[in-house]
Design an enzyme around this catalytic site. Structure first.
Site, mmCIF file in Angstrom:
data_model
loop_
_atom_site.group_PDB
_atom_site.id
_atom_site.type_symbol
_atom_site.label_atom_id
_atom_site.label_comp_id
_atom_site.label_asym_id
_atom_site.label_seq_id
_atom_site.Cartn_x
_atom_site.Cartn_y
_atom_site.Cartn_z
ATOM 1 N N GLU A 120 4.278 75.536 70.004
ATOM 2 C CA GLU A 120 3.383 75.353 68.909
ATOM 3 C C GLU A 120 4.066 75.111 67.550
ATOM 4 O O GLU A 120 3.508 74.319 66.866
ATOM 5 C CB GLU A 120 2.980 76.923 68.927
ATOM 6 C CG GLU A 120 1.791 77.301 69.675
ATOM 7 C CD GLU A 120 0.621 76.788 69.547
ATOM 8 O OE1 GLU A 120 0.356 75.988 68.659
ATOM 9 O OE2 GLU A 120 -0.470 77.027 70.432
ATOM 10 N N ARG A 124 2.911 71.823 65.566
ATOM 11 C CA ARG A 124 2.501 72.058 64.047
ATOM 12 C C ARG A 124 3.440 71.855 63.005
ATOM 13 O O ARG A 124 3.270 70.936 62.231
ATOM 14 C CB ARG A 124 1.915 73.543 63.890
ATOM 15 C CG ARG A 124 0.805 73.933 64.992
ATOM 16 C CD ARG A 124 0.353 75.334 64.748
ATOM 17 N NE ARG A 124 -0.607 75.885 65.987
ATOM 18 C CZ ARG A 124 -1.517 76.542 65.839
ATOM 19 N NH1 ARG A 124 -1.877 76.883 64.810
ATOM 20 N NH2 ARG A 124 -2.206 76.980 66.932
ATOM 21 N N ASP A 247 -3.972 70.003 79.112
ATOM 22 C CA ASP A 247 -4.592 68.903 78.243
ATOM 23 C C ASP A 247 -3.540 67.766 77.572
ATOM 24 O O ASP A 247 -3.617 66.608 77.771
ATOM 25 C CB ASP A 247 -5.480 69.650 77.158
ATOM 26 C CG ASP A 247 -5.004 70.843 76.409
ATOM 27 O OD1 ASP A 247 -3.705 71.139 76.733
ATOM 28 O OD2 ASP A 247 -5.444 71.627 75.486
ATOM 29 N N GLU A 364 -11.690 69.744 68.803
ATOM 30 C CA GLU A 364 -11.421 68.854 69.839
ATOM 31 C C GLU A 364 -12.714 67.958 69.900
ATOM 32 O O GLU A 364 -12.745 66.699 69.904
ATOM 33 C CB GLU A 364 -11.101 69.288 71.426
ATOM 34 C CG GLU A 364 -9.555 69.613 71.517
ATOM 35 C CD GLU A 364 -9.258 71.174 70.592
ATOM 36 O OE1 GLU A 364 -10.345 71.704 70.217
ATOM 37 O OE2 GLU A 364 -7.846 71.474 70.800
HETATM 38 C C1 DMJ Z 1 -4.158 72.630 68.660
HETATM 39 O O1 DMJ Z 1 -3.051 73.300 68.220
HETATM 40 C C2 DMJ Z 1 -3.688 71.607 69.224
HETATM 41 O O2 DMJ Z 1 -4.834 70.617 69.483
HETATM 42 C C3 DMJ Z 1 -3.377 71.847 70.707
HETATM 43 O O3 DMJ Z 1 -3.275 70.670 71.428
HETATM 44 C C4 DMJ Z 1 -4.373 72.721 71.520
HETATM 45 N N1 DMJ Z 1 -5.446 73.136 70.633
HETATM 46 C C5 DMJ Z 1 -5.218 73.482 69.331
HETATM 47 C C6 DMJ Z 1 -6.580 73.348 68.703
HETATM 48 O O4 DMJ Z 1 -7.576 73.570 69.368
#
Ligand code: DMJ
Length: 462
Positions: A120, A124, A247, A364
């Protein structure tokens, strides 16, 4: 001749009458209407930023119902300002961008005795700082990014090279040996960019190794599992899917080829995506395309579940050149959205019953509408985005920001406003409606948190 004409007219009349009421009017968004929508998105971004500023300044997130703040750890790491900065710049919200940047430079420190989640913090904060540095040329942002990168490096000190999930930013101690492909494989865009910008290859090498070590452990049929022990390299959960926890591993295989021209990444993508399309893709009813879950070793279907996080996949398929699958999957995502007027976190697509009703303000599905619009130029994707945006404002807007929903079946609000609202949700809505000149799409690659990073020399051809 007469008979043919009247038959043709009858056919047209039948076709029109059989369209759902909203479809015909929703199909078109003119450039002028899109420009107005872009301005509305900008105004809504400003609204949420003002809420953050008024009630949560200096903290990670705004609590939009109680008008308070939330920090992820004992110390704020300024999640919202860092995630927001490049969006504010892109939208031309100059005053807000300046105050965010000054807050970051004055207050952000990573010298804290805190265990943070590497994934995270990388997507971010590291991604946000690097992207904002590239947009502003402000060396102070790069210095912060480099300091953070150094403090995160101990995560890679496992026998396998797969990263631990948590690291103490001050002591470098690590924790969390059970990880997943998203957390082990979604680091190279950020760490690799840090290497390019600092000239120090260590970041690229460690994150690349983590990606390769994840790929190497794919099953005989080419799928990865949902959980892996980073010390033994053994899978601890064999469930395979494209949702949260896996994902962005796929996303980075392709994007790292685009961003760095790394041919090994392209090969890993080429080796992996056929298995995803073969075992995870699913068709129900009259050829509706969804992606569900399957056992990574046998390929046997384990669940017919799709949700808000899976909805990034049309964007990735489109980027990878598979527009037919991308378009069909986005239609299914739109169906999921329309079921209750906002998408749920998770849905059983076989029964069309919600299995987890929350909506966390996720981006998304908007990201996918944006990519599809970019690649096809088809105004229906802007129309789709307009519908999402109107619903999103109607159900999630609060007096001082935007609130997640506890359940899309009741539309009850939750006291939460994740920082990806600024980094991603608003950004993708804006880019979908704004002139393509707002961003040089071919000159950048978005990290998974929608922070655009510049493609330099050596990048692959898109
Ligand atoms: C985000 O922090 C990023 O896109 C991550 O890959 C997964 N999903 C959240 C937002 O939904």
């Amino acid at each position: 001749m007469k008979a043919t004409l009247s038959t043709a007219l009858a056919a047209v009349a039948f076709a029109l009458s059989s369209l759902p009421a909203h479809a015909a009017s929703d199909e078109s968004v003119t450039d002028a209407q899109a420009a107005v929508l872009a301005q509305r998105v900008k105004a809504e971004t400003k609204h949420a930023w003002q809420g953050y500023k008024r009630y949560a300044w200096g903290h990670d997130d705004l609590k939009p119902l109680s008008k308070g703040s939330r920090d992820w750890y004992e110390q704020s790491l300024l999640m919202s300002p860092v995630d927001a900065l490049d969006t504010l710049i892109l939208m031309g919200l100059d005053e807000e961008a300046t105050e965010a940047r000054e807050l970051i430079v004055a207050k952000l420190s990573f010298d804290h005795d805190l265990y943070v989640q590497n994934f995270e913090v990388t997507i971010r904060l590291l991604g946000g700082l690097l992207s904002a540095y590239q947009m502003t040329g402000d060396e102070r942002l790069l210095k912060l990014a480099e300091d953070l990168g150094k403090r995160l490096l101990p995560v890679f000190d496992s026998k396998t090279g797969l990263p631990y999930t948590h690291v103490n930013l001050r002591t470098g101690q690590i924790r969390g040996k059970v990880s997943n492909p998203a957390e082990t494989g979604t680091l190279l865009i950020e760490f690799g960019t840090l290497s390019k910008l600092t000239g120090n290859p260590v970041y690229y090498d460690k994150a690349k190794r983590a990606l390769v070590e994840t790929y190497k452990r794919r099953s005989k049929i080419g799928l990865v599992g949902a959980a892996i022990d980073v010390e033994t390299g053994e899978w601890t959960r064999a469930d395979s899917h494209i949702g949260g926890g896996i994902d962005s591993y796929y996303e980075y295989l392709y994007k790292c080829w685009l961003l760095f021209g790394d041919a090994e990444c392209k090969k890993m993508w080429d080796d992996s995506i056929p298995a995803v399309n073969r075992y995870l893709a699913d068709e129900v009813r009259d050829g509706e395309l969804w992606y569900g879950r399957a056992d990574m070793n046998t390929g046997k279907r384990t669940a017919t579940r799709y949700g808000a996080l899976d909805a990034f996949m049309p964007a990735l398929l489109a980027l990878g050149g598979d527009l037919p699958r991308a378009g069909r999957l986005q239609e299914s995502g739109s169906k999921m959205w329309r079921l209750h007027g906002i998408e749920p976190e998770s849905l059983d697509y076989a029964t069309m019953k919600v299995t987890s009703g929350a909506y966390h303000l996720r981006p998304e599905i908007v990201e996918s509408a944006y990519y599809l619009y970019h690649f096809t130029g088809d105004a229906k994707y802007r129309a789709m985005g307009r519908e999402f945006f109107e619903d999103f404002v109607r159900h999630c807007r609060t007096e001082h920001g935007y609130a997640a929903l506890k359940d899309v079946r009741t539309m009850e609000k939750d006291d939460s406003m994740e920082s990806f609202l600024f980094a991603e949700t608003f950004k993708y809505y804006y880019l979908l409606f704004a002139s393509p000149k707002a961003l040089d799409f071919d000159g950048i690659v978005f990290n998974t948190e929608a922070h655009p990073l510049r493609r330099g020399e050596g990048a692959a051809k898109k």
